[in-house]
Write an enzyme that holds these catalytic residues in place. Structure first.
Site, PDB file in Angstrom:
ATOM      1  N   ASP A   1       0.915  -1.098   0.050  1.00 52.97           N
ATOM      2  CA  ASP A   1      -0.023   0.005   0.047  1.00 52.97           C
ATOM      3  C   ASP A   1       0.941   1.348   0.023  1.00 52.97           C
ATOM      4  O   ASP A   1       2.030   1.103   0.634  1.00 52.97           O
ATOM      5  CB  ASP A   1      -0.817   0.079   1.064  1.00 52.97           C
ATOM      6  CG  ASP A   1      -1.722   1.105   1.155  1.00 52.97           C
ATOM      7  OD1 ASP A   1      -2.367   1.547   0.094  1.00 52.97           O
ATOM      8  OD2 ASP A   1      -2.460   1.565   2.025  1.00 52.97           O
TER       9      ASP A   1
ATOM     10  N   HIS B   1       2.901   3.358  -8.624  1.00 47.42           N
ATOM     11  CA  HIS B   1       2.821   1.697  -9.082  1.00 47.42           C
ATOM     12  C   HIS B   1       4.108   1.439  -9.747  1.00 47.42           C
ATOM     13  O   HIS B   1       4.542   0.234  -9.333  1.00 47.42           O
ATOM     14  CB  HIS B   1       1.612   1.449  -9.793  1.00 47.42           C
ATOM     15  CG  HIS B   1       0.461   1.922  -9.314  1.00 47.42           C
ATOM     16  ND1 HIS B   1      -0.134   1.667  -7.927  1.00 47.42           N
ATOM     17  CD2 HIS B   1      -0.732   2.690  -9.914  1.00 47.42           C
ATOM     18  CE1 HIS B   1      -1.255   2.103  -7.678  1.00 47.42           C
ATOM     19  NE2 HIS B   1      -1.622   2.587  -8.794  1.00 47.42           N
TER      20      HIS B   1
ATOM     21  N   LEU C   1      10.895 -20.486  -3.069  1.00 43.63           N
ATOM     22  CA  LEU C   1       9.862 -19.643  -2.633  1.00 43.63           C
ATOM     23  C   LEU C   1       8.235 -19.644  -3.438  1.00 43.63           C
ATOM     24  O   LEU C   1       8.629 -19.713  -4.765  1.00 43.63           O
ATOM     25  CB  LEU C   1      10.401 -18.267  -2.635  1.00 43.63           C
ATOM     26  CG  LEU C   1       9.160 -17.115  -2.287  1.00 43.63           C
ATOM     27  CD1 LEU C   1       9.141 -17.040  -0.792  1.00 43.63           C
ATOM     28  CD2 LEU C   1       9.995 -15.655  -2.701  1.00 43.63           C
TER      29      LEU C   1
HETATM   30  C1  FPP Z   1      -1.941   0.046  -3.293  1.00 42.43           C
HETATM   31  O1  FPP Z   1      -1.572   1.433  -3.230  1.00 42.43           O
HETATM   32  C2  FPP Z   1      -1.444  -0.541  -4.290  1.00 42.43           C
HETATM   33  C3  FPP Z   1      -2.231  -1.328  -5.480  1.00 42.43           C
HETATM   34  C4  FPP Z   1      -3.356  -0.974  -5.465  1.00 42.43           C
HETATM   35  C5  FPP Z   1      -1.329  -2.110  -6.297  1.00 42.43           C
HETATM   36  C6  FPP Z   1      -0.073  -2.631  -6.020  1.00 42.43           C
HETATM   37  C7  FPP Z   1       0.808  -2.734  -7.144  1.00 42.43           C
HETATM   38  C8  FPP Z   1       2.011  -2.749  -7.197  1.00 42.43           C
HETATM   39  C9  FPP Z   1       2.875  -2.748  -6.066  1.00 42.43           C
HETATM   40  C10 FPP Z   1       2.752  -2.637  -8.538  1.00 42.43           C
HETATM   41  C11 FPP Z   1       2.143  -3.660  -9.640  1.00 42.43           C
HETATM   42  C12 FPP Z   1       2.385  -4.970  -9.119  1.00 42.43           C
HETATM   43  C13 FPP Z   1       2.772  -5.999  -9.802  1.00 42.43           C
HETATM   44  C14 FPP Z   1       2.609  -7.474  -9.239  1.00 42.43           C
HETATM   45  C15 FPP Z   1       3.554  -5.838 -11.142  1.00 42.43           C
HETATM   46  P1  FPP Z   1      -2.650   2.625  -3.621  1.00 42.43           P
HETATM   47  O2  FPP Z   1      -2.785   2.826  -4.852  1.00 42.43           O
HETATM   48  O3  FPP Z   1      -3.824   2.320  -3.175  1.00 42.43           O
HETATM   49  O4  FPP Z   1      -1.864   3.706  -2.727  1.00 42.43           O
HETATM   50  P2  FPP Z   1      -2.473   5.006  -1.834  1.00 42.43           P
HETATM   51  O5  FPP Z   1      -3.173   4.336  -0.616  1.00 42.43           O
HETATM   52  O6  FPP Z   1      -1.280   5.733  -1.461  1.00 42.43           O
HETATM   53  O7  FPP Z   1      -3.536   5.694  -3.136  1.00 42.43           O
END
Ligand code: FPP
Length: 270
Positions: free
Chosen positions: A43, A60, A154
Site C-alpha cells: 500500500d 505503481h 519460494l
Molecule cells: C495500493 O496502493 C497498491 C495497489 C492497488 C497496487 C499494488 C501494485 C504494485 C505494487 C505494482 C504492480 C504489481 C505487480 C505485481 C507488477 P494505492 O494505490 O492504494 O496507494 P494509496 O493508498 O497511497 O493511494
C-alpha cells in the site's frame, strides 16, 4: 520518460536505504526461525507519487521495484511462501486508466522477471478470480506459471482480483457442492476442511503480515488465513519499502511470543 523519472527518484533515495545497517540487522535474524509465510499489503503507491507531484502511475511503477527486492530477499531468507496483494476485487472501482496501468505493469513484470524468478527457484502462484482478468494478463500468468511450475524455492502467491470474502464464498460453495454429491459429509467439515478449499490450500497460514503506509486495516485480505498472524505495520510507503524493512519486521516477529490463544510459558500452572 516515465522509466527515467522513476529511476532518478530511486537513485536519489537509494542513498538513505544503503545507509541502514543491514549487517547489524542480519546478525539479529535467527535463520532457523524465519516466518514460513509472509503476507504483504503493498500500500501507499499513490501517496508516494502524489507527495512528489507525480501522477499515481509513478507510484505503481516504483512499487514494482520494491516487489523485486522483497521477492529476492524472501528467497535468500528461505521463506516458504510470500503472498502479495497486487489487485483486489474492489480495485476495479479505480479510474479505468489506472486499472490499465496496473494490468500493463503486471504483464511487463511477468515477462521481464520470469527468467530471474526461475533462476531464484521461485514458483509463481496467482490467486484470486483469475478468469475475470484481461486476456493479456491471463496469458502472461499462464506463461509464468508454466515456466516456474517445477521450481522448488519460494512460492510467490500473487493476489490478483483477490477478495478474502469472495475466497470464502467460493470455498463454501465448493464444500456444499461436494456435500451434495456425497463426496463430503457435513460431520467431516472442520477448520482444516475450509483451509483446504481456499486458494492457499496446502500452504501454512501467514506467520507475519506486513502493511506499509500507515493504515491499520485488513482490506479484505486473507480473512481466514490471518486468524493467528502477527502484524507488522510501518508508515513507510510501499515504493520505499526494501529488504531493510523486511528484516526489521522479521527481527520484531522473532521477538514475539505467539500463544495461539494459550498462555505465556511462565503463566502455566500445570
Ligand atoms: C495500493 O496502493 C497498491 C495497489 C492497488 C497496487 C499494488 C501494485 C504494485 C505494487 C505494482 C504492480 C504489481 C505487480 C505485481 C507488477 P494505492 O494505490 O492504494 O496507494 P494509496 O493508498 O497511497 O493511494
Amino acid at each position: 520518460m516515465y522509466n527515467r523519472i522513476a529511476r532518478l527518484w530511486r537513485q536519489k533515495e537509494s542513498k538513505d536505504l544503503d545507509g541502514a545497517d543491514l549487517e547489524k540487522l542480519l546478525a539479529k535474524i535467527d535463520r532457523n526461525r524465519v516466518p514460513r509465510h509472509i503476507a504483504i499489503i503493498m500500500d501507499g503507491n499513490g501517496r508516494w507519487a502524489n507527495s512528489r507531484g507525480l501522477p499515481r502511475f509513478f507510484g505503481h511503477k516504483a512499487g514494482v521495484e520494491s516487489l523485486r527486492d522483497i521477492v529476492r530477499a524472501c528467497s535468500e531468507f528461505k521463506i516458504q511462501v510470500l503472498t502479495v496483494y497486487a489487485f483486489s476485487t474492489e480495485n476495479w472501482k479505480r479510474p479505468q486508466e489506472e486499472v490499465n496501468v496496473l494490468m500493463d505493469l503486471l504483464v511487463e513484470y511477468l515477462y521481464k522477471e520470469i527468467d530471474e524468478l526461475c533462476r531464484e527457484g521461485v514458483k509463481l502462484n496467482p490467486i484470486g478470480k483469475l478468469d475475470e482478468l484481461p486476456a493479456g494478463v491471463i496469458k502472461a500468468l499462464q506463461m509464468a506459471v508454466e515456466r516456474s511450475r517445477t521450481n522448488e524455492g519460494l512460492i510467490l502467491n500473487l493476489a490478483l482480483n483477490y477478495g478474502g470474502r469472495t475466497e470464502i464464498v467460493e470455498a463454501v460453495r465448493n464444500i456444499a457442492s461436494n456435500v451434495k454429491k456425497g463426496i463430503l459429509s457435513i460431520d467431516q467439515i472442520d477448520g482444516n476442511t475450509i483451509s483446504g478449499y481456499l486458494y492457499t490450500s496446502g500452504q501454512p497460514d501467514p506467520d507475519l503480515l506486513i502493511r506499509p503506509s500507515g493504515d491499520f486495516r485488513i482490506s479484505n485480505f486473507l480473512l481466514w488465513q490471518l486468524a493467528y498472524t502477527e502484524f507488522w505495520l510501518t508508515p513507510v510507503l510501499w515504493p520505499d519499502f526494501r529488504r531493510v524493512h523486511l528484516m526489521r519486521a522479521i527481527v520484531d516477529f522473532q521477538s514475539r511470543e505467539r500463544r495461539f490463544g494459550g498462555l505465556k510459558k511462565n503463566n502455566r500452572t500445570t
